[in-house]
Design a protein around this motif. Structure first.
Motif, short mmCIF file in Angstrom:
data_model
loop_
_atom_site.label_atom_id
_atom_site.label_comp_id
_atom_site.label_asym_id
_atom_site.label_seq_id
_atom_site.Cartn_x
_atom_site.Cartn_y
_atom_site.Cartn_z
N ASP A 68 0.96 -1.15 -0.03
CA ASP A 68 -0.06 0.07 0.08
C ASP A 68 0.80 1.23 -0.10
O ASP A 68 0.51 2.30 -0.65
CB ASP A 68 -0.71 -0.29 1.13
N SER A 69 1.92 1.35 0.73
CA SER A 69 2.78 2.30 0.70
C SER A 69 3.47 2.66 -0.43
O SER A 69 3.53 3.73 -0.96
CB SER A 69 4.02 2.29 2.01
N ALA A 70 3.86 1.75 -1.45
CA ALA A 70 4.49 1.63 -2.39
C ALA A 70 3.48 2.30 -3.64
O ALA A 70 3.87 3.09 -4.09
CB ALA A 70 4.97 0.35 -2.89
N ARG A 71 2.12 1.60 -3.43
CA ARG A 71 1.39 2.21 -4.37
C ARG A 71 0.85 3.46 -4.37
O ARG A 71 0.60 4.34 -5.27
CB ARG A 71 -0.12 1.44 -4.34
N ARG A 72 0.66 4.01 -3.06
CA ARG A 72 0.36 5.33 -2.61
C ARG A 72 1.49 6.37 -2.63
O ARG A 72 1.29 7.44 -2.50
CB ARG A 72 -0.54 5.20 -1.07
N ARG A 73 2.59 5.78 -2.69
CA ARG A 73 4.12 6.64 -2.75
C ARG A 73 3.99 7.52 -1.51
O ARG A 73 4.16 8.46 -1.42
CB ARG A 73 4.04 7.54 -3.85
N ALA A 75 5.55 6.82 2.47
CA ALA A 75 6.61 5.97 3.07
C ALA A 75 6.28 6.31 4.57
O ALA A 75 6.89 5.51 5.65
CB ALA A 75 7.94 6.47 2.92
N LEU A 76 5.37 7.05 4.89
CA LEU A 76 5.16 7.43 6.37
C LEU A 76 4.56 6.20 7.02
O LEU A 76 5.01 5.83 8.17
CB LEU A 76 4.26 8.54 6.75
N GLY A 77 3.81 5.37 6.50
CA GLY A 77 3.08 4.31 6.95
C GLY A 77 4.12 3.24 7.59
O GLY A 77 4.07 2.24 8.12
N TYR A 96 -1.29 2.27 11.75
CA TYR A 96 -1.51 2.57 10.24
C TYR A 96 -2.84 2.76 9.69
O TYR A 96 -3.00 3.63 8.69
CB TYR A 96 -1.01 1.10 9.72
N ILE A 97 -3.89 2.44 10.32
CA ILE A 97 -5.10 2.79 9.80
C ILE A 97 -5.37 4.21 9.94
O ILE A 97 -5.78 5.11 9.03
CB ILE A 97 -6.27 2.08 10.34
N PHE A 98 -4.79 4.73 11.22
CA PHE A 98 -4.95 6.40 11.56
C PHE A 98 -4.32 7.10 10.46
O PHE A 98 -4.64 8.06 9.96
CB PHE A 98 -4.46 6.37 12.75
#
Length: 107
Positions: A68-73, A75-77, A96-98
């Motif tokens: 998901d982090s890669a797809r959304r670009r 990295a905070l997650g 992570y949901i937050f």
């Protein structure tokens, strides 16, 4: 949605403090014997089942965060991965949901 988002933050905070209370009590009572703690996770079939349940869930969350982090670009997650394995799933998942539910920067 805003209040639900903060509910997940509250769960992440609770999920970091409450389990650590018990871990620290055990560690201090057993002279920082990490091996003994790990042995306790497998003391009977019930504890072993719960240990594996949480381990598999933490791995699934890690894969979701990475993809998901890669797809959304975003990295905070990724900070949730070490928190999941260092503190627990009860901290990493709601955090992570937050983070994932924060408002988009796109106009």
């Amino acid at each position: 949605m805003k209040y639900l988002r903060y509910l997940f933050l509250a769960l992440a905070i609770w999920g970091s403090i409450h389990p650590m209370f018990y871990f620290m009590r055990w560690i201090l009572a057993n002279d920082w014997d990490w091996g003994g703690m790990i042995d306790a996770w497998y003391v009977n079939d019930s504890a072993t089942g719960l240990t594996w349940d949480l381990t598999i869930s933490a791995i699934a969350l890690t894969l979701w965060i990475l993809i998901d982090s890669a797809r959304r670009r975003d990295a905070l997650g990724l900070v949730c991965i070490p928190l999941t394995f260092g503190i627990g799933l009860s901290c990493g998942l709601p955090l992570y949901i937050f983070l994932r539910s924060r408002p988009s920067k796109a106009a």
